[in-house]
Every structure is written in C-alpha cells, then in structure tokens.
Design a protein around this motif. Structure first.
Motif, short mmCIF file in Angstrom:
data_model
loop_
_atom_site.label_atom_id
_atom_site.label_comp_id
_atom_site.label_asym_id
_atom_site.label_seq_id
_atom_site.Cartn_x
_atom_site.Cartn_y
_atom_site.Cartn_z
N GLU A 42 124.48 8.15 -0.04
CA GLU A 42 123.58 7.18 -0.56
C GLU A 42 122.27 7.44 0.02
OE1 GLU A 42 123.17 2.27 -1.02
OE2 GLU A 42 125.10 3.37 -0.28
N ILE A 43 121.14 7.13 -0.66
CA ILE A 43 119.92 7.13 -0.18
C ILE A 43 119.25 5.85 -0.50
CG2 ILE A 43 117.51 8.16 -0.07
CD1 ILE A 43 118.70 10.83 -1.04
N ARG A 44 118.55 5.16 0.37
CA ARG A 44 117.96 3.67 0.25
C ARG A 44 116.69 4.00 0.34
NH1 ARG A 44 117.05 -0.14 4.54
NH2 ARG A 44 115.67 -1.46 3.38
N THR A 45 115.84 3.62 -0.62
CA THR A 45 114.36 3.77 -0.73
C THR A 45 113.84 2.33 -1.11
OG1 THR A 45 113.97 4.11 -2.88
CG2 THR A 45 114.27 6.17 -1.23
N ARG A 46 112.70 2.01 -0.71
CA ARG A 46 111.90 0.95 -1.22
C ARG A 46 110.65 1.08 -1.97
NH1 ARG A 46 112.34 -4.36 2.16
NH2 ARG A 46 111.57 -5.08 0.13
N PRO A 47 110.63 1.93 -3.03
CA PRO A 47 109.50 2.42 -3.50
C PRO A 47 108.60 0.93 -4.08
CG PRO A 47 111.30 2.61 -5.17
CD PRO A 47 111.94 2.15 -3.91
N GLY A 48 107.32 1.32 -4.37
CA GLY A 48 106.43 0.31 -4.80
C GLY A 48 105.17 0.18 -4.46
N ALA A 105 99.79 -9.57 1.03
CA ALA A 105 100.32 -10.84 1.25
C ALA A 105 101.86 -10.70 1.38
CB ALA A 105 99.98 -11.64 -0.32
N ALA A 106 102.45 -9.46 1.28
CA ALA A 106 104.13 -9.57 1.53
C ALA A 106 104.28 -9.12 2.97
CB ALA A 106 104.41 -8.46 0.61
N GLY A 107 103.22 -8.55 3.54
CA GLY A 107 103.52 -8.16 4.86
C GLY A 107 104.61 -7.26 5.08
N GLY A 108 105.09 -7.17 6.22
CA GLY A 108 106.30 -6.28 6.55
C GLY A 108 106.11 -4.79 6.13
N GLU A 109 106.85 -4.07 5.51
CA GLU A 109 106.85 -2.70 5.56
C GLU A 109 105.34 -2.47 4.87
OE1 GLU A 109 109.99 -0.32 3.37
OE2 GLU A 109 111.25 -1.84 3.82
N SER A 110 104.97 -1.12 5.32
CA SER A 110 103.70 -0.49 4.89
C SER A 110 103.69 -0.41 3.62
CB SER A 110 103.49 0.81 5.54
OG SER A 110 102.50 1.56 5.13
N GLY A 111 102.62 -0.91 2.85
CA GLY A 111 102.50 -0.54 1.28
C GLY A 111 102.28 0.84 1.12
N GLU A 112 101.47 1.63 1.92
CA GLU A 112 101.34 2.93 1.81
C GLU A 112 102.55 3.97 1.83
OE1 GLU A 112 99.22 6.57 4.56
OE2 GLU A 112 98.14 4.58 4.39
N GLN A 113 103.68 3.38 2.82
CA GLN A 113 104.85 4.35 2.84
C GLN A 113 105.46 3.80 1.61
OE1 GLN A 113 105.92 6.36 4.78
NE2 GLN A 113 107.85 6.58 3.45
N ARG A 114 105.66 2.87 1.06
CA ARG A 114 106.26 2.27 -0.29
C ARG A 114 105.75 3.09 -1.41
NH1 ARG A 114 107.99 -3.95 -0.35
NH2 ARG A 114 109.08 -2.88 -2.36
N LEU A 136 107.38 5.82 -4.10
CA LEU A 136 107.57 5.81 -5.41
C LEU A 136 106.87 7.11 -5.97
CD1 LEU A 136 107.51 4.26 -7.91
CD2 LEU A 136 105.23 3.34 -7.70
N ASP A 137 105.76 7.59 -5.46
CA ASP A 137 105.18 8.88 -5.95
C ASP A 137 106.36 10.23 -5.79
OD1 ASP A 137 102.92 7.87 -6.19
OD2 ASP A 137 101.84 8.45 -4.42
N LEU A 138 107.04 10.16 -4.87
CA LEU A 138 108.14 11.09 -4.77
C LEU A 138 109.23 11.04 -5.75
CD1 LEU A 138 108.41 11.57 -0.80
CD2 LEU A 138 107.53 13.24 -2.47
N LEU A 139 109.51 9.72 -5.99
CA LEU A 139 110.80 9.44 -6.91
C LEU A 139 110.20 9.70 -8.49
CD1 LEU A 139 112.06 6.21 -5.55
CD2 LEU A 139 113.15 8.45 -5.43
#
Length: 71
Positions: free
Chosen positions: A21-27, A32-41, A45-48
């Motif tokens: 299983e692979i878990r990703t958080r694309p977006g 305003a959401a903070g947390g994970e880097s939007g650039e990484q998300r 997304l681009d890869l998926l």
C-alpha cells in the motif's frame, strides 16, 4: 525524465512481491492549513496524474483494492 519521476520509479522497483500500500497526500498548497509542505503535495499530485508514470506502473504492477486483498 524528471528527478521526481526517476526517484519514484527507483522507490517502486524495490517493492517485494505481494501486496503493498502506498499512502500519498496529493493536493495544492494551502498556506492557511499549515502542516505539510504544499510544494510536496503538488509534486505528489503531478506524479499521480503523469501519463508516463501511469504507463510505467501498469506495465509492472497489478493494481488492486482492499476488497480484493481481503479474499
């Protein structure tokens, strides 16, 4: 081939036979959401949605579902 695509292919080639299983958080970035880097998300997304990634994955892996894994 982009560095991100090459890194993904190298990562996937290391998987053992069987279910994985692979878990990703694309977006998109949401400062305003903070947390994970939007650039990484955005990279995820681009890869998926990359047609070359899809073709590469489908040539090498059989995609499944949780329902099928439970059988």
């Amino acid at each position: 081939m982009t560095p991100d695509r090459a890194a993904l292919f190298q990562f996937l080639e290391k998987f053992p036979e069987g279910w994985t299983e692979i878990r990703t958080r694309p977006g998109y970035a949401n400062p305003a959401a903070g947390g994970e880097s939007g650039e990484q998300r955005k990279k995820e997304l681009d890869l998926l949605v990359d047609p070359e990634v899809k073709e590469w994955v489908l040539d090498r892996f059989e995609l499944g579902t949780y329902e099928r894994a439970a059988r």
